[in-house]
Design a protein around this motif. Structure first.
Motif, PDB file in Angstrom:
ATOM      1  N   ALA A  19       1.028  -1.293  -0.059  1.00 49.29           N
ATOM      2  CA  ALA A  19       0.071   0.008  -0.064  1.00 49.29           C
ATOM      3  C   ALA A  19       1.024   1.177  -0.012  1.00 49.29           C
ATOM      4  N   MET A  20       0.313   2.337  -0.384  1.00 51.77           N
ATOM      5  CA  MET A  20       1.084   3.521  -0.351  1.00 51.77           C
ATOM      6  C   MET A  20       0.660   4.558   1.051  1.00 51.77           C
ATOM      7  N   THR A  21       1.326   3.839   1.809  1.00 57.05           N
ATOM      8  CA  THR A  21       1.090   4.387   3.394  1.00 57.05           C
ATOM      9  C   THR A  21       2.593   4.816   3.944  1.00 57.05           C
ATOM     10  N   THR A  42      -3.717  11.785   6.876  1.00 58.26           N
ATOM     11  CA  THR A  42      -3.364  12.668   6.089  1.00 58.26           C
ATOM     12  C   THR A  42      -2.588  12.231   4.713  1.00 58.26           C
ATOM     13  N   ARG A  43      -2.798  12.853   3.879  1.00 55.05           N
ATOM     14  CA  ARG A  43      -2.200  12.576   2.473  1.00 55.05           C
ATOM     15  C   ARG A  43      -0.747  13.613   2.258  1.00 55.05           C
ATOM     16  N   VAL A  44       0.346  12.858   2.111  1.00 56.11           N
ATOM     17  CA  VAL A  44       1.634  13.642   1.933  1.00 56.11           C
ATOM     18  C   VAL A  44       2.024  13.118   0.675  1.00 56.11           C
ATOM     19  N   ARG A  45       2.840  14.233  -0.160  1.00 56.05           N
ATOM     20  CA  ARG A  45       3.521  13.965  -1.279  1.00 56.05           C
ATOM     21  C   ARG A  45       4.890  13.913  -0.576  1.00 56.05           C
ATOM     22  N   VAL A  46       5.543  12.656  -1.218  1.00 55.50           N
ATOM     23  CA  VAL A  46       7.060  12.748  -0.816  1.00 55.50           C
ATOM     24  C   VAL A  46       7.894  12.716  -1.965  1.00 55.50           C
ATOM     25  N   GLU A  47       8.718  13.335  -2.206  1.00 61.19           N
ATOM     26  CA  GLU A  47       9.658  13.581  -3.296  1.00 61.19           C
ATOM     27  C   GLU A  47      11.003  13.341  -2.904  1.00 61.19           C
ATOM     28  N   ASN A  48      11.508  12.502  -3.602  1.00 65.54           N
ATOM     29  CA  ASN A  48      13.025  12.117  -3.379  1.00 65.54           C
ATOM     30  C   ASN A  48      13.771  13.072  -4.237  1.00 65.54           C
ATOM     31  N   LEU A  49      14.625  13.813  -3.307  1.00 66.17           N
ATOM     32  CA  LEU A  49      15.437  15.051  -3.933  1.00 66.17           C
ATOM     33  C   LEU A  49      16.707  14.783  -4.622  1.00 66.17           C
ATOM     34  N   ASN A  50      17.060  13.384  -4.634  1.00 66.72           N
ATOM     35  CA  ASN A  50      18.010  12.896  -5.085  1.00 66.72           C
ATOM     36  C   ASN A  50      17.873  12.423  -6.703  1.00 66.72           C
ATOM     37  N   ASN A  51      16.674  12.262  -7.165  1.00 68.30           N
ATOM     38  CA  ASN A  51      16.076  11.545  -8.338  1.00 68.30           C
ATOM     39  C   ASN A  51      14.812  12.410  -8.973  1.00 68.30           C
ATOM     40  N   GLY A  52      14.083  13.266  -8.185  1.00 70.02           N
ATOM     41  CA  GLY A  52      12.923  13.766  -8.588  1.00 70.02           C
ATOM     42  C   GLY A  52      11.896  12.911  -8.523  1.00 70.02           C
ATOM     43  N   LYS A  53      11.918  11.737  -8.264  1.00 72.69           N
ATOM     44  CA  LYS A  53      10.791  10.869  -8.114  1.00 72.69           C
ATOM     45  C   LYS A  53       9.703  11.338  -7.196  1.00 72.69           C
ATOM     46  N   TYR A  54       8.403  10.866  -7.069  1.00 72.63           N
ATOM     47  CA  TYR A  54       7.492  11.243  -6.000  1.00 72.63           C
ATOM     48  C   TYR A  54       6.540  10.378  -6.003  1.00 72.63           C
ATOM     49  N   VAL A  55       5.650  10.395  -4.949  1.00 65.99           N
ATOM     50  CA  VAL A  55       4.593   9.479  -4.627  1.00 65.99           C
ATOM     51  C   VAL A  55       3.767  10.149  -3.427  1.00 65.99           C
ATOM     52  N   VAL A  56       2.480   9.854  -3.515  1.00 67.22           N
ATOM     53  CA  VAL A  56       1.459  10.471  -2.613  1.00 67.22           C
ATOM     54  C   VAL A  56       1.191   8.849  -1.553  1.00 67.22           C
ATOM     55  N   VAL A  57       1.350   9.320  -0.234  1.00 67.97           N
ATOM     56  CA  VAL A  57       1.308   8.318   0.634  1.00 67.97           C
ATOM     57  C   VAL A  57       0.228   8.780   1.529  1.00 67.97           C
ATOM     58  N   ARG A  58      -0.624   7.850   2.396  1.00 68.69           N
ATOM     59  CA  ARG A  58      -1.341   8.217   3.352  1.00 68.69           C
ATOM     60  C   ARG A  58      -0.804   7.911   4.653  1.00 68.69           C
ATOM     61  N   ILE A  59      -0.769   8.754   5.785  1.00 69.17           N
ATOM     62  CA  ILE A  59      -0.277   8.327   6.975  1.00 69.17           C
ATOM     63  C   ILE A  59      -0.916   7.608   7.943  1.00 69.17           C
ATOM     64  N   ASN A  60      -0.653   6.325   8.423  1.00 68.66           N
ATOM     65  CA  ASN A  60      -1.422   5.463   8.892  1.00 68.66           C
ATOM     66  C   ASN A  60      -0.515   4.699  10.158  1.00 68.66           C
ATOM     67  N   ASP A  61       0.682   5.235  10.231  1.00 68.14           N
ATOM     68  CA  ASP A  61       1.386   4.630  11.418  1.00 68.14           C
ATOM     69  C   ASP A  61       2.035   6.002  12.260  1.00 68.14           C
ATOM     70  N   ARG A  62       2.860   5.549  13.265  1.00 65.13           N
ATOM     71  CA  ARG A  62       3.836   6.547  14.018  1.00 65.13           C
ATOM     72  C   ARG A  62       5.015   6.167  13.773  1.00 65.13           C
ATOM     73  N   GLY A  63       6.072   7.110  13.745  1.00 65.66           N
ATOM     74  CA  GLY A  63       7.569   6.983  13.611  1.00 65.66           C
ATOM     75  C   GLY A  63       7.776   7.837  12.687  1.00 65.66           C
ATOM     76  N   PRO A  64       8.928   7.987  12.148  1.00 68.28           N
ATOM     77  CA  PRO A  64      10.038   6.952  12.463  1.00 68.28           C
ATOM     78  C   PRO A  64      10.737   7.283  13.797  1.00 68.28           C
ATOM     79  N   PHE A  65      11.387   6.176  14.297  1.00 68.74           N
ATOM     80  CA  PHE A  65      12.070   6.517  15.520  1.00 68.74           C
ATOM     81  C   PHE A  65      13.626   6.588  15.435  1.00 68.74           C
TER      82      PHE A  65
END
Length: 126
Positions: free
Chosen positions: A50-52, A62-85
């Protein structure tokens, strides 16, 4: 309008900015990925396909757009967990999201997070 507590990571130092409107929220830092079994903090069964993602403060759903700054690729994920630790990380994404971001082999990536399609008001440091 919903407000979220967020932290901007600039040049490796965290700067707490308190309450940030969701539509203005962006955050930079490192992302990692995980594919653990069991349940998430929201009570959902963890699905590595899943895209989570896990975030320390953003509300579940919450829907969050995550962009990899090294290669420009991005994805939209849904927050369903806590972390990172792990120190210095701002989000943990599922394996499927990591594949689309091109970060499975490296394990982590420098990313920009944008909450709910917000305009990029906060630039990430180089």
């Amino acid at each position: 309008m919903a407000a979220v507590t967020a932290a901007l990571v600039t040049a490796g130092a965290a700067l707490s900015i308190g309450t940030l409107p969701a539509e203005a929220g962006s955050q930079c830092g490192r992302a990692s990925w995980y594919a653990l079994g069991g349940k998430t903090a929201s009570g959902e069964r963890n699905n590595p396909n899943a895209m989570t993602a896990a975030h320390r403060h953003l509300p579940f759903g919450t829907r969050v757009r995550v962009e990899n700054l090294n290669n420009g690729k991005y994805v939209v994920v849904r927050i369903n967990d806590r972390g990172p630790f792990a120190g210095g990380r701002v989000i943990d994404v599922s394996r499927a999201a990591a594949q689309q971001l091109g970060m499975v082999k490296t394990g982590t990536a420098k990313v920009r997070l944008v909450v709910d399609g917000a305009a990029m008001k906060n630039a990430c440091p180089a």
